[in-house]
Structure formats: C-alpha cells, structure tokens
Write a protein that holds these residues in place. Structure first.
Motif, mmCIF file in Angstrom:
data_model
loop_
_atom_site.group_PDB
_atom_site.id
_atom_site.type_symbol
_atom_site.label_atom_id
_atom_site.label_comp_id
_atom_site.label_asym_id
_atom_site.label_seq_id
_atom_site.Cartn_x
_atom_site.Cartn_y
_atom_site.Cartn_z
ATOM 1 N N ARG A 93 0.820 -1.210 0.000
ATOM 2 C CA ARG A 93 0.000 0.000 0.000
ATOM 3 C C ARG A 93 0.854 1.259 0.000
ATOM 4 N N ARG A 94 1.992 1.218 0.680
ATOM 5 C CA ARG A 94 2.868 2.395 0.678
ATOM 6 C C ARG A 94 3.360 2.689 -0.735
ATOM 7 N N ASP A 97 -0.462 3.492 -2.784
ATOM 8 C CA ASP A 97 -1.336 4.598 -2.349
ATOM 9 C C ASP A 97 -1.012 5.929 -3.043
ATOM 10 N N PRO A 98 0.290 6.313 -3.151
ATOM 11 C CA PRO A 98 0.568 7.612 -3.786
ATOM 12 C C PRO A 98 0.061 7.694 -5.226
ATOM 13 N N ALA A 101 -3.501 8.721 -4.977
ATOM 14 C CA ALA A 101 -3.790 9.850 -4.083
ATOM 15 C C ALA A 101 -4.480 10.955 -4.888
ATOM 16 N N PRO A 102 -5.194 11.860 -4.193
ATOM 17 C CA PRO A 102 -5.986 12.885 -4.884
ATOM 18 C C PRO A 102 -5.184 13.690 -5.908
ATOM 19 N N LYS A 103 -3.929 13.999 -5.599
ATOM 20 C CA LYS A 103 -3.109 14.805 -6.513
ATOM 21 C C LYS A 103 -2.980 14.131 -7.893
ATOM 22 N N LEU A 272 -21.061 16.054 -2.340
ATOM 23 C CA LEU A 272 -21.715 15.471 -1.157
ATOM 24 C C LEU A 272 -22.777 14.461 -1.561
ATOM 25 N N GLU A 275 -21.133 11.067 -2.123
ATOM 26 C CA GLU A 275 -20.756 10.390 -0.867
ATOM 27 C C GLU A 275 -21.974 9.773 -0.199
ATOM 28 N N ARG A 346 -8.987 -0.291 3.059
ATOM 29 C CA ARG A 346 -9.807 0.759 2.429
ATOM 30 C C ARG A 346 -9.493 0.797 0.921
ATOM 31 N N SER A 350 -10.356 4.528 -4.217
ATOM 32 C CA SER A 350 -11.500 5.372 -3.835
ATOM 33 C C SER A 350 -11.407 6.775 -4.440
ATOM 34 N N ASN A 351 -10.198 7.346 -4.489
ATOM 35 C CA ASN A 351 -10.075 8.701 -5.047
ATOM 36 C C ASN A 351 -10.274 8.703 -6.561
ATOM 37 N N ARG A 354 -14.123 8.351 -7.040
ATOM 38 C CA ARG A 354 -14.772 9.639 -6.789
ATOM 39 C C ARG A 354 -14.585 10.577 -7.971
ATOM 40 N N ARG A 358 -17.654 12.033 -10.116
ATOM 41 C CA ARG A 358 -17.891 13.483 -10.155
ATOM 42 C C ARG A 358 -17.852 13.993 -11.592
ATOM 43 N N GLN B 11 -6.840 5.857 7.455
ATOM 44 C CA GLN B 11 -6.598 4.924 6.351
ATOM 45 C C GLN B 11 -6.702 5.627 5.000
ATOM 46 N N HIS B 13 -9.215 7.701 3.758
ATOM 47 C CA HIS B 13 -10.521 7.781 3.090
ATOM 48 C C HIS B 13 -10.688 9.108 2.356
ATOM 49 N N ARG B 15 -12.031 11.998 3.349
ATOM 50 C CA ARG B 15 -13.201 12.847 3.606
ATOM 51 C C ARG B 15 -12.789 14.161 4.266
ATOM 52 N N PHE B 17 -10.039 16.181 4.268
ATOM 53 C CA PHE B 17 -9.484 17.331 3.535
ATOM 54 C C PHE B 17 -10.439 17.849 2.472
ATOM 55 N N ALA B 26 -4.019 16.745 2.144
ATOM 56 C CA ALA B 26 -3.654 15.355 1.874
ATOM 57 C C ALA B 26 -2.138 15.253 1.774
ATOM 58 N N ASP B 27 -1.560 14.216 2.373
ATOM 59 C CA ASP B 27 -0.125 13.991 2.171
ATOM 60 C C ASP B 27 0.074 13.135 0.918
ATOM 61 N N ASP B 28 1.294 12.738 0.653
ATOM 62 C CA ASP B 28 1.572 12.016 -0.598
ATOM 63 C C ASP B 28 0.852 10.673 -0.702
ATOM 64 N N LEU B 29 0.541 10.081 0.461
ATOM 65 C CA LEU B 29 -0.173 8.804 0.463
ATOM 66 C C LEU B 29 -1.687 9.005 0.378
ATOM 67 N N GLY B 30 -2.125 10.277 0.425
ATOM 68 C CA GLY B 30 -3.558 10.546 0.425
ATOM 69 C C GLY B 30 -4.159 10.494 1.816
ATOM 70 N N GLU B 58 -13.056 6.110 10.028
ATOM 71 C CA GLU B 58 -12.237 5.381 11.005
ATOM 72 C C GLU B 58 -12.317 6.008 12.393
#
Lengths: 402, 64
Positions: A93-94, A97-98, A101-103, A272, A275, A346, A350-351, A354, A358, B11, B13, B15, B17, B26-30, B58
């Motif tokens: 995940r590490r 995950d990036p 991520a949202p970015k 919203l 969600e 999780r 998910s991002n 979304r 959207r 974890q 999610h 929501r 931010f 958000a950090d680099d991991l989200g 969570e």
C-alpha cells in the motif's frame, strides 16, 4: 438430491435479487433477527451489524484477507493488495497509495472528462441511450486503459474480460463451465499483462505498468508475479465498481427530481450527493474475510478459515451503529460511510472512483439536464453483490441542453 | 479547540481534507495532515472541523 440442490439454488437467487432490489429493507429484516445470517452462500456466514463489521475491518489479524481454499475471479494466485494481510500488505500500500492519491487523480481528470464527453457525443443527438452500455460500462474501461497505457481499441476485449471475471455465471448456463471460463480467462489476462510488462521493460513510458516494472519495495524490485497480480487487482476492482456506482446513483436520481434540480442549479453539489448515495445505495454490498481462529459472533460459532461476508450495505444504514444512518440526505456532510470499506484495506481506488463519478455526473447534468427512463421500461436490479442495473434505457431532448 | 488526526487509525478515506480544506491537507499517500497542528481552530472553521470529525469512517479525528 439434485432437485433439492436446485431448490436451494433458486432460493438463494431469489434472496440475492431481493437484496439488490431492496437492500435497506432486506438488511433491516436480517438485523432484526440477529447479528449473523447463513442463507447467502453454502458454508458462509454473513455479518450484518455495523459494530461487528467495523471491528472485523479493523482487525486484520483476526479477520484475514488471505484466500482459504478458493480462487478470486478465476485467479488461483492471491491478488495484490486485496488478498494480502499486514504487515506485507502495508508495504504494497505504501507503494501504491501515492499513485491513487488525490493529486494524481486530479492530473488524470482531464482525460476522464475527455472520455466522458466523447461517449456523450456518440448518443446525445439521438435523444436516447442505454446509460449502462453506452456510458457506465465504457467510461471506467477507457479510464483503465489510459491509466495502464493500453491502446483504446482494446475496449471491447476489456469489457468481455471483466464480465467473465465478475459475472461468468450470467454468460454461461452451467456453473462448472462458468468457472472453467473464469480460470481460462484469468490465464489469458496474466499472459496479456505479461506481454505488456515485457514491452515496458524495453520501452518505458509514462504509465502504471512502467512504474510497476521500475518500482522498489525496501530496495528490491517487484517480481513479475507481483506486478501481474497487482494488474489483475486493478482490473478486478476498478471497472464494475464504478459502473455499478453510476447505475445506483442514476437510479436514485431518476426517482428524485429534487436531487437532479440541485445538481443542475448548484455545480459542486455532486460531491456530497455522491458520498451520501454511495453510502445509501452501497453498490459494493459485501467484502469477504477468513477468521484466523474459531470465534463466536452474536451466539453464532464461526470456524477458523470459514468464509465470512461483511455486509457493507447493512453496516452503512444500521441506525444502531450510526444514529441517522437509516435516513438519506444528499446534502449532509457528517456521516461515516463504509462504502469504500475500512481499516487497512480501504479501497485503493477510492479517489479514482470519486473523480470518475464526479466527472460523469457533472458533465451529464451540464449537457443533459432533462432525462427520464424510456417509456414502458421498468429498471431491473441485477441480483449481484455488485449491485447495479444492467440496462438503463433513457430518453432526453435530442442534443441535450439547447 | 484543537484538531488532531490519529495517524495509526487514518486509512486515507479522504473525507477530512474535502470537508475542511482550510484545516487539513492530503499527504503524498492521500492521508489527512492537519495544517493547524497544535493551534486553536478559528471559530469560522469549527463547523468544518466538526463535519470532518463526524464523517471520518475510522473515527481517527478529534477536536478537543
């Protein structure tokens, strides 16, 4: 014996259809009977109370994600990171995950908007479409092809693959044949991604497969098998989930003109709404875990290694777990949702989900604010744990917004 | 009142931010990162902070 089995089968099918058609009533009834339910699947136990489900999601040492005596959509190898437990899981995940991520998702959004508009262009002048076949299915597939750096003309092959992975039993009558088709397809998928991986090693590009071929965890490169099992996960988890989420949200919007009006009048209000509707409709109804020792929940003994289904659809609307969870309000911003699961597993995407939801919901309502189910059609829920509507014929003024 | 996120429980999610972008990024991991660590949350942002606390799946965020 055979007829008894087939009676059982019919009964389970009827329950599954009821669950996907009226999930809130279905699970309210189960919760009123007890914390567990054994009618879903032979040998499996379903947890239906919010507290038990949260506890299971957050206790991977007791509720393992490692497969016990079963395959996952035809893959006999565990897929990554879905079927891996901590601490190994944390390392994957590490790394991953990036990327989700949202970015990064914001950077991918223009491509997704482009795919969305191209799909809408293809039917808007007709004044009708099958929302499922012409938008909800192809959009996440196009996104997946972009993300992985695969050619867009592979779309129809990809749709076929994911249909076999997710719902082989609806394509082939005999359950044994369906399973064999899944196993064969999983092999094809691994072979296909194997070829892509080899290609990226000689010709690196700006895509996810290239990233995986160069990525390192604690100083070591990923093995071929690890890379392929990550690709398989992305394919298994990233396509139908978004498709059914769009179907669930549009099914709600078709019945709630005031929510549609809000989307038309207030750009941004989709955030919203999405969600809340992911919680209220919970497209991904269940997750699976395997206890690492014999346990008991609500008086029901559960054996080590027995399949346990966590009913997210129930947890999300269980008012004993979260006050007010049995009411829907598309403007609320203060309720905990397990639509993307919880705990260390999780939803990785998910991002991404979304962002796709959207983008589609915004673009659709900007371009086609007036729409309805085609005359004479009643929408049918699919009876799957991935809850959706396979056919959604819609009509609207040709050309959309004047 | 100060806002904090339990990094062990978070974890990612995402929501918080979204709901309180002036307080959490958000950090680099989200995962959520409090922008005002150790500071009092301004009155104008208390409602946003409360919704982030309530919406966290969570239960990883506290305002106290």
């Amino acid at each position: 014996m055979y007829s008894q089995d087939s009676d059982e089968n019919e009964k389970r099918k009827a329950l599954a259809l009821e669950r996907s058609s009226t999930p809130r009533e279905y699970y309210a009834r189960l919760r009123s009977v007890g914390a567990t339910d054994g009618n879903e699947k032979p040998g499996a136990v379903q947890l239906v109370c919010r507290r038990d489900i949260e506890e299971a999601l957050r206790t991977p040492e007791l509720f393992s994600s490692v497969l016990v005596d079963t395959d996952i959509m035809g893959s006999v190898e565990p897929i990554i990171p879905l079927n891996v437990d901590p601490p190994e899981h944390v390392r994957y995940r590490r790394l991953l995950d990036p990327l989700f991520a949202p970015k990064h998702m914001a950077a991918l959004q223009p491509a997704v908007l482009g795919h969305t508009n191209a799909l809408i262009d293809s039917f808007i002048d007709r004044g009708s479409c099958d929302f499922s076949a012409e938008l909800a299915v192809p959009l996440p597939c196009s996104t997946f092809l972009t993300l992985l750096g695969l050619p867009v003309d592979e779309l129809s092959a990809l749709v076929r693959w994911k249909d076999i992975m997710i719902r082989a039993e609806t394509l082939v009558d005999n359950p044994d044949d369906a399973k064999q088709l899944q196993f064969d397809t999983a092999k094809d998928i691994y072979a296909r991604f194997g070829a892509e991986m080899a290609d990226r090693r000689t010709k690196p590009r700006e895509d996810l497969i290239t990233f995986l071929t160069t990525a390192e965890i604690e100083g070591s490169k990923l093995s071929d098998s690890e890379i392929l099992r990550i690709c398989f996960l992305l394919l298994a988890a990233g396509l139908d989930t978004v498709t059914i989420s769009l179907q669930c949200i549009f099914a709600y919007l078709l019945e709630h003109p005031e929510a549609r009006q809000m989307l038309i009048e207030k750009p941004g209000s989709e955030n919203l709404l999405i969600e809340e509707l992911l919680r209220w409709e919970t497209p991904v109804q269940q997750l699976t875990r395997f206890p690492t020792r014999d346990i008991e929940i609500g008086g029901c003994p559960i054996r080590k290694g027995q399949e346990v289904q966590l009913a997210l659809s129930s947890a999300n609307v269980d008012p004993d777990g979260v006050p007010g969870a049995d009411q829907v309000d598309v403007t609320r911003n203060d309720i905990r949702s397990l639509a993307f699961g919880g705990g260390p597993h999780r939803c990785l995407g998910s991002n991404l989900a979304r962002m796709e939801l959207r983008t589609v919901i915004r673009a659709w309502h900007d371009r086609i604010p007036e729409y309805a189910v085609a005359p004479g059609v009643t929408l049918q829920w699919n009876g799957s744990t991935l809850r959706g509507v396979d056919h959604m014929p819609l009509v609207f003024p040709a050309g959309g917004r004047a | 009142m100060k806002l904090s996120i339990d990094a062990e429980r978070c974890q990612g999610h995402g929501r918080c931010f979204e709901l309180a972008p002036d307080l959490i990024d958000a950090d680099d991991l989200g995962r959520g990162e409090v922008l005002v660590e150790g500071e009092d949350v301004p009155d104008a942002l208390i409602d946003a902070a409360r919704s982030a606390v309530r919406a966290c799946p969570e239960g990883a965020i506290t305002l106290s």
